[in-house]
Design a protein around this motif. Structure first.
Motif, PDB file in Angstrom:
ATOM      1  N   GLY A   4       0.826  -1.186   0.000  1.00  0.00           N
ATOM      2  CA  GLY A   4       0.000   0.000   0.000  1.00  0.00           C
ATOM      3  C   GLY A   4       0.868   1.247   0.000  1.00  0.00           C
ATOM      4  N   VAL A   5       0.236   2.361   0.300  1.00  0.00           N
ATOM      5  CA  VAL A   5       0.911   3.652   0.292  1.00  0.00           C
ATOM      6  C   VAL A   5       0.775   4.277   1.662  1.00  0.00           C
ATOM      7  CG1 VAL A   5       0.905   5.970  -0.698  1.00  0.00           C
ATOM      8  CG2 VAL A   5       0.529   3.981  -2.167  1.00  0.00           C
ATOM      9  N   GLU A   6       1.872   4.800   2.185  1.00  0.00           N
ATOM     10  CA  GLU A   6       1.846   5.476   3.472  1.00  0.00           C
ATOM     11  C   GLU A   6       1.513   6.947   3.240  1.00  0.00           C
ATOM     12  OE1 GLU A   6       4.476   5.431   7.477  1.00  0.00           O
ATOM     13  OE2 GLU A   6       5.547   6.040   5.671  1.00  0.00           O
ATOM     14  N   LEU A   7       0.473   7.408   3.914  1.00  0.00           N
ATOM     15  CA  LEU A   7       0.054   8.806   3.824  1.00  0.00           C
ATOM     16  C   LEU A   7       0.286   9.452   5.183  1.00  0.00           C
ATOM     17  CD1 LEU A   7      -1.378  11.251   2.550  1.00  0.00           C
ATOM     18  CD2 LEU A   7      -3.562  10.208   3.239  1.00  0.00           C
ATOM     19  N   LEU A   8       1.190  10.420   5.235  1.00  0.00           N
ATOM     20  CA  LEU A   8       1.460  11.178   6.459  1.00  0.00           C
ATOM     21  C   LEU A   8       0.825  12.555   6.328  1.00  0.00           C
ATOM     22  CD1 LEU A   8       5.225  10.336   7.109  1.00  0.00           C
ATOM     23  CD2 LEU A   8       3.237   9.393   8.280  1.00  0.00           C
ATOM     24  N   ILE A   9       0.058  12.930   7.321  1.00  0.00           N
ATOM     25  CA  ILE A   9      -0.574  14.246   7.334  1.00  0.00           C
ATOM     26  C   ILE A   9      -0.280  14.892   8.680  1.00  0.00           C
ATOM     27  CG2 ILE A   9      -2.711  15.551   7.054  1.00  0.00           C
ATOM     28  CD1 ILE A   9      -3.947  13.161   5.689  1.00  0.00           C
ATOM     29  N   ALA A  10       0.307  16.059   8.655  1.00  0.00           N
ATOM     30  CA  ALA A  10       0.513  16.855   9.865  1.00  0.00           C
ATOM     31  C   ALA A  10      -0.429  18.052   9.797  1.00  0.00           C
ATOM     32  CB  ALA A  10       1.960  17.313   9.970  1.00  0.00           C
ATOM     33  N   VAL A  11      -1.232  18.246  10.862  1.00  0.00           N
ATOM     34  CA  VAL A  11      -2.263  19.276  10.871  1.00  0.00           C
ATOM     35  C   VAL A  11      -2.190  20.034  12.203  1.00  0.00           C
ATOM     36  CG1 VAL A  11      -4.718  19.758  10.564  1.00  0.00           C
ATOM     37  CG2 VAL A  11      -3.727  17.707   9.553  1.00  0.00           C
ATOM     38  N   PRO A  12      -2.212  21.344  12.176  1.00  0.00           N
ATOM     39  CA  PRO A  12      -2.343  22.082  13.434  1.00  0.00           C
ATOM     40  C   PRO A  12      -3.575  21.603  14.198  1.00  0.00           C
ATOM     41  CG  PRO A  12      -1.805  23.597  11.657  1.00  0.00           C
ATOM     42  CD  PRO A  12      -2.079  22.263  11.018  1.00  0.00           C
TER      43      PRO A  12
ATOM     44  N   SER B  75      -6.323   6.650  17.831  1.00  0.00           N
ATOM     45  CA  SER B  75      -5.905   5.899  16.647  1.00  0.00           C
ATOM     46  C   SER B  75      -7.091   5.124  16.113  1.00  0.00           C
ATOM     47  CB  SER B  75      -4.731   4.958  16.962  1.00  0.00           C
ATOM     48  OG  SER B  75      -5.154   3.916  17.820  1.00  0.00           O
ATOM     49  N   ALA B  76      -6.982   4.748  14.846  1.00  0.00           N
ATOM     50  CA  ALA B  76      -8.038   3.970  14.201  1.00  0.00           C
ATOM     51  C   ALA B  76      -7.404   2.882  13.364  1.00  0.00           C
ATOM     52  CB  ALA B  76      -8.902   4.874  13.327  1.00  0.00           C
ATOM     53  N   HIS B  77      -8.060   1.739  13.299  1.00  0.00           N
ATOM     54  CA  HIS B  77      -7.539   0.601  12.550  1.00  0.00           C
ATOM     55  C   HIS B  77      -8.677   0.056  11.697  1.00  0.00           C
ATOM     56  CE1 HIS B  77      -3.863   0.599  15.002  1.00  0.00           C
ATOM     57  NE2 HIS B  77      -4.690   1.040  15.920  1.00  0.00           N
ATOM     58  N   ALA B  78      -8.569   0.277  10.397  1.00  0.00           N
ATOM     59  CA  ALA B  78      -9.640  -0.069   9.470  1.00  0.00           C
ATOM     60  C   ALA B  78      -9.278  -1.326   8.701  1.00  0.00           C
ATOM     61  CB  ALA B  78      -9.881   1.089   8.499  1.00  0.00           C
TER      62      ALA B  78
ATOM     63  N   ARG C 242      -6.519   1.459   5.050  1.00  0.00           N
ATOM     64  CA  ARG C 242      -6.223   0.154   5.643  1.00  0.00           C
ATOM     65  C   ARG C 242      -5.911   0.274   7.131  1.00  0.00           C
ATOM     66  NH1 ARG C 242      -2.548  -2.694   0.866  1.00  0.00           N
ATOM     67  NH2 ARG C 242      -4.318  -3.540  -0.304  1.00  0.00           N
ATOM     68  N   THR C 243      -5.084   1.210   7.499  1.00  0.00           N
ATOM     69  CA  THR C 243      -4.849   1.500   8.922  1.00  0.00           C
ATOM     70  C   THR C 243      -4.781   3.006   9.074  1.00  0.00           C
ATOM     71  OG1 THR C 243      -2.439   1.460   8.725  1.00  0.00           O
ATOM     72  CG2 THR C 243      -3.521  -0.615   9.305  1.00  0.00           C
ATOM     73  N   ALA C 244      -5.135   3.453  10.245  1.00  0.00           N
ATOM     74  CA  ALA C 244      -5.120   4.892  10.506  1.00  0.00           C
ATOM     75  C   ALA C 244      -4.696   5.129  11.950  1.00  0.00           C
ATOM     76  CB  ALA C 244      -6.497   5.490  10.264  1.00  0.00           C
TER      77      ALA C 244
ATOM     78  N   ASP D  88      -0.910   9.055  10.502  1.00  0.00           N
ATOM     79  CA  ASP D  88      -0.038   8.107   9.792  1.00  0.00           C
ATOM     80  C   ASP D  88      -0.926   6.975   9.288  1.00  0.00           C
ATOM     81  OD1 ASP D  88       1.847   6.415   8.826  1.00  0.00           O
ATOM     82  OD2 ASP D  88       3.103   6.392  10.620  1.00  0.00           O
ATOM     83  N   TRP D  89      -1.273   7.030   7.990  1.00  0.00           N
ATOM     84  CA  TRP D  89      -2.256   6.099   7.439  1.00  0.00           C
ATOM     85  C   TRP D  89      -1.648   5.298   6.304  1.00  0.00           C
ATOM     86  CZ3 TRP D  89      -7.617   9.007   6.958  1.00  0.00           C
ATOM     87  CH2 TRP D  89      -8.027   9.393   8.231  1.00  0.00           C
ATOM     88  N   ARG D  90      -2.169   4.088   6.139  1.00  0.00           N
ATOM     89  CA  ARG D  90      -1.859   3.284   4.959  1.00  0.00           C
ATOM     90  C   ARG D  90      -3.105   3.271   4.075  1.00  0.00           C
ATOM     91  NH1 ARG D  90       2.367  -0.106   6.765  1.00  0.00           N
ATOM     92  NH2 ARG D  90       3.689   1.326   7.933  1.00  0.00           N
ATOM     93  N   VAL D  91      -2.939   3.629   2.809  1.00  0.00           N
ATOM     94  CA  VAL D  91      -4.083   3.731   1.907  1.00  0.00           C
ATOM     95  C   VAL D  91      -3.784   2.986   0.615  1.00  0.00           C
ATOM     96  CG1 VAL D  91      -4.765   5.965   2.856  1.00  0.00           C
ATOM     97  CG2 VAL D  91      -3.258   5.888   0.870  1.00  0.00           C
TER      98      VAL D  91
END
Length: 813
Positions: free
Chosen positions: A627-635, A771-774, A656-658, A677-680
């Motif tokens: 899969g693809v790792e998606l990193l998002i940093a948000v205030p 955290s979330a795990h999908a 897939r995971t969050a 830190d998500w896998r999509v």
């Protein structure tokens, strides 16, 4: 009304009388099954005979012939009428006029008609060119007209079939195999085609054709009953749907079961599967015999020449005590005594599987007739032979099916009866429960080199779902059954305990890896406490993979494998004495810190997309995608989870995971940052650009992007399939799953935007998602959310239950 009364009314009233009598017959509750099919055929014969007689006015040289299913007098309520108008080459105009007088009344009543007009020579020539036509003519039955003409054709067609059998039977077998490849195996399908699937009515007809060739014959035990059962189900299907269909759709199974007087759809499917299994096994045995006969005919002249004209004697090669190979099959030695040698069935089965050869049905029948129960506990040899059979790989399946066909499996393992032919109403599963257990053992045989006790792995694979034949949690029930079975077949107390643990926790690794936060020490400790030893952990790891691979392609992937391997590594460290680190004390990586500082500096989200792979299984192979790792940093702000999940849904990305967590920034930097830190993975096509995701995320956070409205529009553009009703969602609280958060589990029908809806509901409840795990299995989403209150602490028990109940109501709405 009696059959005589109906015939009289049909003759007097014409088509309308036939239609009325037909309707009354189909509505008779007291008459069903073979009597109704025969009565319907008889009623139709009388009507068509009347039409024929009125149209011929005593002319000779012409007859009306029923072929195919109608020829066998097996008319279901919506069956086609397969008719042949046979003539001796007389006046074409008279023949055409007669055909019109026959076909049009049938069409006027709305009955399906498959018709042809031919001379005997034309019929034979067409049969020689078209195998399906020839099969239909094998069941030709005279209805009206010149009986001598029909009889002559039947005799000629049967003679042609028998003369051409060496060439026609291989073509028939190829046709059956091609159809099975398209339609699947009836005994495992949730929505089977009763006619076309392997083990269905077409295969039963093919076995009749083989018998008519006089070249070979099918095993007769139970075959007629199996065929009758499938015909009964098709009758009920036609009556409940009002359509000429052979597909037993899910939404119609309860009605069909009620029509047949059965308890429910599961009982119906189990009876269908049992019937299909009998027909499929008979087909395997029959086609094997056909192949043997054809091979023997091909080599016989050469052998006779080599032996000076003498009769060749088949060779017999010993395989095990009392077991030999003869002509490509495993048979019993002449001195074998099944009534005295209690281990013989298992020894023969193990020898056959290891040699990759089928068990002779005659040998299996002889062993079943002479079989006596094994003592408790089993002799060591019996246990060893069972393990050898289970560890033989793919050939185990056909050997096990041969044992099942004669009831030997139930005599060895009485608990097997509860799972035999039991359907699994989950699209993820390819097999019935019993076949899944054997497939799991086959898969487990590939992993016997990586565990210290392969015998325990194989037996646990055979028993891991044995509890599905009983009410309640199948893992809990299965543990008790596995203890009893393992002790009965001769394992000692310690081994019994290990097998029971494997059965009880066979879902533990994959469920924990995909639904729990592996950074939470409580997660890893819980698994370590369940398995208790490194040896059991290794066995459970192998069983987990074998179980998933045997379930179906949706149950296992490189991503799931990597998560399970990660969990196993962490548990192994705990079992060796290491203490897992507290996630609150973990330092951010350099990549995480860079993104966080950029988010603080810009005051806006920062995204990073990066493909993740693992090394290839083969040295020369390509890396396998994770899969693809998606990193998002948000205030830090409210609404981050639903906004991010909604944007990903709009861009058709599957989560897939969050994981969400607040990052500690370096000294001197003001502000707070959330890191996602998500896998999509893309549903289809390529991944969107990070810049587009970021732009939509900014709009979602400031409220200018109506995610809910956009998702609703897309959902409305793709209407759900008619008749498919998804089970209602279920939301539960997992007690003691974490010391740092409350774990809420959501099981629901997967749909675009589901994670968005859940995230918005949790935010509306004033909760913080840590955290979330999908995860997705087939059409079902199984997600876990680690939530805290606004104070960062887990929720009190009553409040957690109330939140779960409210979330479930929201998802139902």
């Amino acid at each position: 009304m009696t059959g005589t009364d109906m015939r009289s009314e049909t003759a007097d009233s014409g088509p309308s009388g036939y239609a009325a009598a037909r309707l009354r017959l189909l509505n008779e509750q007291a008459r069903s099954g073979p009597p109704r099919r025969a009565a319907l055929a008889d009623l139709t014969d009388q009507w068509l005979s009347g039409l024929f007689t009125a149209g011929t006015e005593g002319a000779r040289g012409v007859s009306l012939v029923a072929v195919g299913g109608y020829g066998r007098a097996e008319l279901s309520p919506r069956s086609d009428l397969d008719l042949l108008l046979l003539h001796d080459g007389g006046d074409p105009r008279e023949v055409a006029a007669l055909a019109d007088r026959l076909w049009y009344p049938v069409w006027d009543l709305g009955l399906a008609l498959d018709h042809s007009v031919r001379t005997p020579a034309e019929a034979r020539r067409t049969a020689g060119e078209d195998l399906k036509v020839q099969l239909g003519l094998l069941d030709a039955r005279h209805i009206a007209g010149d009986l001598g003409l029909t009889t002559a054709l039947r005799t000629a067609v049967l003679a042609d079939w028998r003369n051409q059998a060496p060439k026609r039977l291989p073509a028939l077998r190829e046709m059956c195999e091609e159809r099975a490849g398209r339609q699947g195996e009836l005994q495992y399908l949730l929505e089977p085609d009763l006619k076309e699937a392997r083990g269905g009515l077409r295969d039963a007809t093919a076995l009749r054709a083989v018998a008519a060739s006089w070249l070979a014959d099918a095993p007769r035990e139970g075959l007629a009953d199996a065929r009758r059962r499938l015909l009964d189900v098709r009758d009920a299907l036609h009556l409940t749907t009002g359509r000429a269909t052979d597909r037993l759709a899910l939404q119609e199974q309860d009605q069909v079961a009620a029509e047949l007087g059965l308890l429910d759809a599961d009982v119906l499917l189990r009876q269908v599967y049992e019937a299909a299994r009998v027909i499929a096994y008979a087909g395997d045995v029959t086609w094997r015999e056909v192949g043997r006969v054809l091979r023997s005919r091909a080599v016989r002249p050469r052998l006779r020449a080599m032996l000076g004209g003498g009769k060749p004697v088949p060779g017999r090669s010993p395989l095990a005590e009392g077991v030999v190979e003869q002509d490509g099959e495993v048979v019993l030695a002449r001195a074998a005594r099944p009534e005295r040698d209690l281990v013989l069935p298992l020894r023969a089965a193990a020898a056959a599987a290891q040699a990759g050869l089928p068990l002779s049905p005659h040998a299996v029948r002889r062993m079943a007739a002479g079989a006596r129960p094994l003592p408790t506990p089993w002799p060591a040899e019996a246990r060893e032979q069972l393990v050898t059979l289970l560890g033989s790989g793919g050939p185990t399946v056909q050997v096990w099916e041969a044992l099942e066909a004669e009831g030997l499996v139930n005599s060895l393992l009485p608990d097997w009866e509860r799972v035999r032919c039991r359907p699994q109403r989950n699209a993820v599963h390819l097999w019935t429960v019993d076949r899944h257990l054997i497939e799991t053992a086959v898969r487990a045989s590939e992993f016997t080199r990586r565990v210290h006790r392969p015998d325990l792995l194989l037996v646990a694979a055979l028993l891991h779902d044995i509890g599905k034949g009983w009410p309640g949690d199948h893992a809990v029930t299965g543990e008790v059954i596995a203890q009893d079975v393992a002790a009965r077949i001769g394992f000692d107390h310690q081994d019994v305990a290990v097998i029971a643990t494997l059965v009880r926790h066979h879902l533990l690794l994959v469920e924990t890896a995909t639904r729990r936060d592996l950074e939470d020490p409580a997660t890893v400790r819980a698994v370590a406490e369940a398995v208790r030893s490194q040896g059991t952990l290794d066995l459970l790891h192998a069983l987990t993979e074998a179980d998933a691979l045997a379930t179906g392609p949706a149950a296992w992937s490189s991503w799931r494998a990597s998560l399970v391997a990660d969990l196993v590594g962490r548990v192994s460290a705990v079992l060796s004495g290491d203490v897992p680190a507290d996630p609150a004390e973990a330092s951010p990586t350099a990549e995480h810190e860079r993104l966080a500082l950029e988010a603080v500096a810009t005051g806006a989200p920062v995204l990073s997309l990066r493909a993740r792979t693992e090394p290839a299984a083969e040295p020369a192979g390509d890396p396998e995608p994770l899969g693809v790792e998606l990193l998002i940093a948000v205030p830090d702000q409210v609404g981050v989870l639903p906004a991010a999940a909604g944007v990903l849904a709009l861009h058709r990305l599957t989560v897939r995971t969050a994981e969400l967590r607040a990052l500690d920034l370096p000294d001197g930097v003001d502000g707070s940052v959330l890191l996602l830190d998500w896998r999509v993975a893309a549903e289809y096509g390529s991944l969107p650009q990070a810049t587009r995701l970021r732009a939509d995320l900014v709009r979602a956070l400031d409220g200018s992007l109506d995610i809910a409205g956009r998702l609703a529009e897309r959902d409305a553009a793709y209407p759900r399939r008619r008749g498919v009703v998804a089970p209602p969602p279920r939301v539960t609280v997992a007690p003691a799953a974490s010391r740092h958060a409350t774990v809420i589990e959501v099981r629901a029908h997967d749909a675009p935007g589901l994670l968005f809806r859940i995230g918005r509901a949790l935010e509306d409840a004033g909760l913080r998602v840590r955290s979330a795990h999908a995860g997705t299995l087939g059409a079902n989403a199984v997600d876990a959310f680690y939530v805290t209150g606004s104070d960062g602490a887990p929720l009190p028990a009553e409040e957690a239950v109330a939140v779960a109940r409210k979330l479930e109501e929201t998802l139902r709405g």
